[in-house]
Design an enzyme around this catalytic site. Structure first.
Site, short mmCIF file in Angstrom:
data_model
loop_
_atom_site.label_atom_id
_atom_site.label_comp_id
_atom_site.label_asym_id
_atom_site.label_seq_id
_atom_site.Cartn_x
_atom_site.Cartn_y
_atom_site.Cartn_z
N GLY A 46 9.95 112.91 4.21
CA GLY A 46 9.41 111.59 4.50
C GLY A 46 9.31 111.38 5.99
CD GLN A 51 11.27 109.23 11.00
OE1 GLN A 51 10.68 109.09 9.95
NE2 GLN A 51 12.17 110.18 11.17
CB CYS A 92 16.94 111.30 9.64
SG CYS A 92 15.66 110.30 10.41
CG LEU A 93 11.85 115.08 9.68
CD1 LEU A 93 10.34 114.96 9.51
CD2 LEU A 93 12.28 116.54 9.70
CG HIS A 134 15.87 107.82 5.09
ND1 HIS A 134 17.05 108.45 5.44
CD2 HIS A 134 15.01 108.05 6.13
CE1 HIS A 134 16.90 109.03 6.63
NE2 HIS A 134 15.67 108.81 7.06
CD GLU A 135 11.17 108.39 5.60
OE1 GLU A 135 10.89 107.98 6.74
OE2 GLU A 135 11.87 109.40 5.40
CG HIS A 138 12.93 105.60 9.76
ND1 HIS A 138 13.71 105.85 10.86
CD2 HIS A 138 13.09 106.67 8.94
CE1 HIS A 138 14.31 107.03 10.72
NE2 HIS A 138 13.96 107.54 9.56
NI NI Z 1 14.53 109.37 8.73
#
Ligand code: NI
Length: 172
Positions: A46, A51, A92-93, A134-135, A138
Site C-alpha cells: 500500500g 508518502q 511501512c515503506l 494503515h494507509e 497516512h
Molecule cells: Ni505506511
C-alpha cells in the site's frame, strides 16, 4: 510513468493532513500510475499520496498474493469497523526495516471513489483491512510507529535519522 521518492520517517511532511480530492483529474491518473509503479517496485502492499509528498486523500493498495489486484481509493471514508480487533505486525515503506504490532479492527467497510471517479464500497478483512486502515492513517498524518510506546518510537526515530545520515555520507 515514473518512480516517486518516498518520504522517510521522521520527515515532518508525513504528518501533514491530506485534503479531499475535489474532482478526479488527469494529473490524478498520472499520480495513481506513478504511485502503483512505486509501490510495486518497493514491494509494498500500500502507498498513500502523503508518502510521496502529495497531500490529497488518495491511496493505492495491492494486498493480493499475485500482485495483480490494484485498488485505488480516493477520498476514502470508513463506514463500518468490526468490533473485533487484532494485533498484527505492520511495516511501512516510509519506515524501512521496522515491523511491529498494531491493534486494528479485523474488518472494515470503506466508501471511496475509484480511479475513474466512481463511488464504490469495499469490504475488507484480514491483510487488506489492516492495509486500508494503515494507509488511511497516512492521510491523517499518522505513521504506524505512533501507536508504539514513546521508548520504541524514539529508538526508531534515532535509527532512521542515523540511516539517513549514513546514506548521505556514503553518497559523498
Ligand atoms: Ni505506511
Amino acid at each position: 510513468m515514473a518512480l516517486l521518492p518516498i518520504l522517510c520517517y521522521p520527515d515532518p511532511r508525513l504528518h501533514k493532513v491530506a485534503r479531499p480530492v475535489a474532482a478526479v483529474q488527469p494529473r490524478h491518473r498520472t499520480l495513481i500510475a506513478d504511485m502503483l509503479e512505486t509501490m510495486y517496485d518497493a514491494n509494498g502492499i500500500g502507498l498513500a499520496a502523503t508518502q510521496v509528498d502529495v497531500h490529497e486523500r488518495l491511496i493505492v493498495i495491492d494486498a493480493s498474493e499475485a500482485r495483480d489486484q490494484p485498488l485505488v481509493l480516493i477520498n476514502p471514508e470508513i463506514v463500518w469497523l468490526s468490533p473485533e480487533r487484532q494485533r498484527q505486525d505492520e511495516g511501512c515503506l516510509s519506515v524501512p526495516g521496522i515491523y511491529d504490532g498494531v491493534e486494528r479492527a479485523v474488518a472494515v467497510r470503506v466508501q471511496a471513489l475509484d480511479g475513474d471517479g466512481r463511488t464504490r464500497t469495499i469490504e475488507a478483512e484480514g491483510l487488506l483491512a489492516v492495509c486500508v486502515q494503515h494507509e488511511m492513517d497516512h492521510l491523517l498524518g499518522k505513521v504506524f510507529v505512533e501507536y508504539l510506546s514513546p521508548l520504541k518510537r524514539n529508538r526508531i526515530k534515532t535509527k532512521m535519522l542515523k540511516a539517513a545520515r549514513d546514506a548521505r555520507e556514503s553518497a559523498h
